[in-house]
Design an enzyme around this catalytic site. Sequence first.
Site, PDB file in Angstrom:
ATOM      1  CE  LYS A 134     -13.993 -38.465 -31.908  1.00 14.37           C
ATOM      2  NZ  LYS A 134     -12.820 -38.091 -32.042  1.00 14.37           N
ATOM      3  CE  LYS A 188     -15.758 -36.333 -28.445  1.00 14.65           C
ATOM      4  NZ  LYS A 188     -14.537 -35.792 -28.910  1.00 14.65           N
TER       5      LYS A 188
END
Length: 330
Positions: free
Chosen positions: A201, A254
């Site tokens: 992320k 992400k």
Amino acid sequence: MKTGLHTGYPTTRLRRLRMSPVIRTMIRETEISPSDFIYPLFVCPGTRVKREVGSMPGVYQMSIDTIVHECTEVHSLGIPAVILFGIPGRKDEVGSEAYDDRGIIQQAIRAIKHDVPDIYIITDVCLCEYTSHGHCGIVRSNEIVNDETLTLLAKQSLSHAQAGADMVAPSDMMDGRVGAIRKILDENGFLNLPIMAYSAKYASGFYGPFREAAESTPKFGDRRSHQMDPANSDEAIREVALDIREGADIVMVKPALSYLDIIRRVKDEFRMPTAAYNVSGEYSMIKAAAKLGWIDEERVMMEVLTSIKRAGADLILTYFAKDASRILKK
């Protein structure tokens, strides 16, 4: 004259297999379907609430009763799963509603499971929506304290499991959180409840609209001390490897669009079920450009989702899930 695979023009004409919609469909390498999608939902207090997020047209903060109706529609479109983000009635320094048995997410899980039992419920595990300072963990002297935060993330995960969640998805990026969550779940009889880890992320500029939707903007500083530097690729592989060793069942990258290379690397390296989050900023840019008439929204939406699947994602978290599923079901 040479024949076979190495023959050049004019014998080899690749356009022959592009000449009609039928043949293009027959030889298409990458297919997407509603079963690839996970639909994000934002749960807020109240009743009959459906409040549109200003920066995300078509995305809403919804009360539990409205969320239940939404899940009925999602399920009817063939979308197998939702991921829930909570907007609590109150916030404090330690995000106590995140792991409260009567918290907004815990109540939503029970309500959805009662009325739409076949939909698969994934819950976001992080403290940023629940803390008064908006950060992902306990803050001391303006620093997010890693190991103390793990205890609360584990408690949050267990409370979601006890409420009936099918999967938990830690998005905090604290070191060791997957192992802490796996341990508490196993100790309490949830050996078969999977973890989808936000493993790579990045500290991205594409999260702005989400923070409006989840009301989770930090009150000070930023999240670069725990989310990844966008310049790093090898580090993502190390993060994913650690999460897998700690017990992650699905790993996630992400955002998606600026990190298609990371999705591909993760899939090639680990051959694990891999998710990608088509995040709020990616969604909002398409919506804004389409509103101005600069792009064909439907075409660009499907192209983006196909690119994420082509890069190696098995699952796509996307705010386009309903719109894309309607097109795919035509």
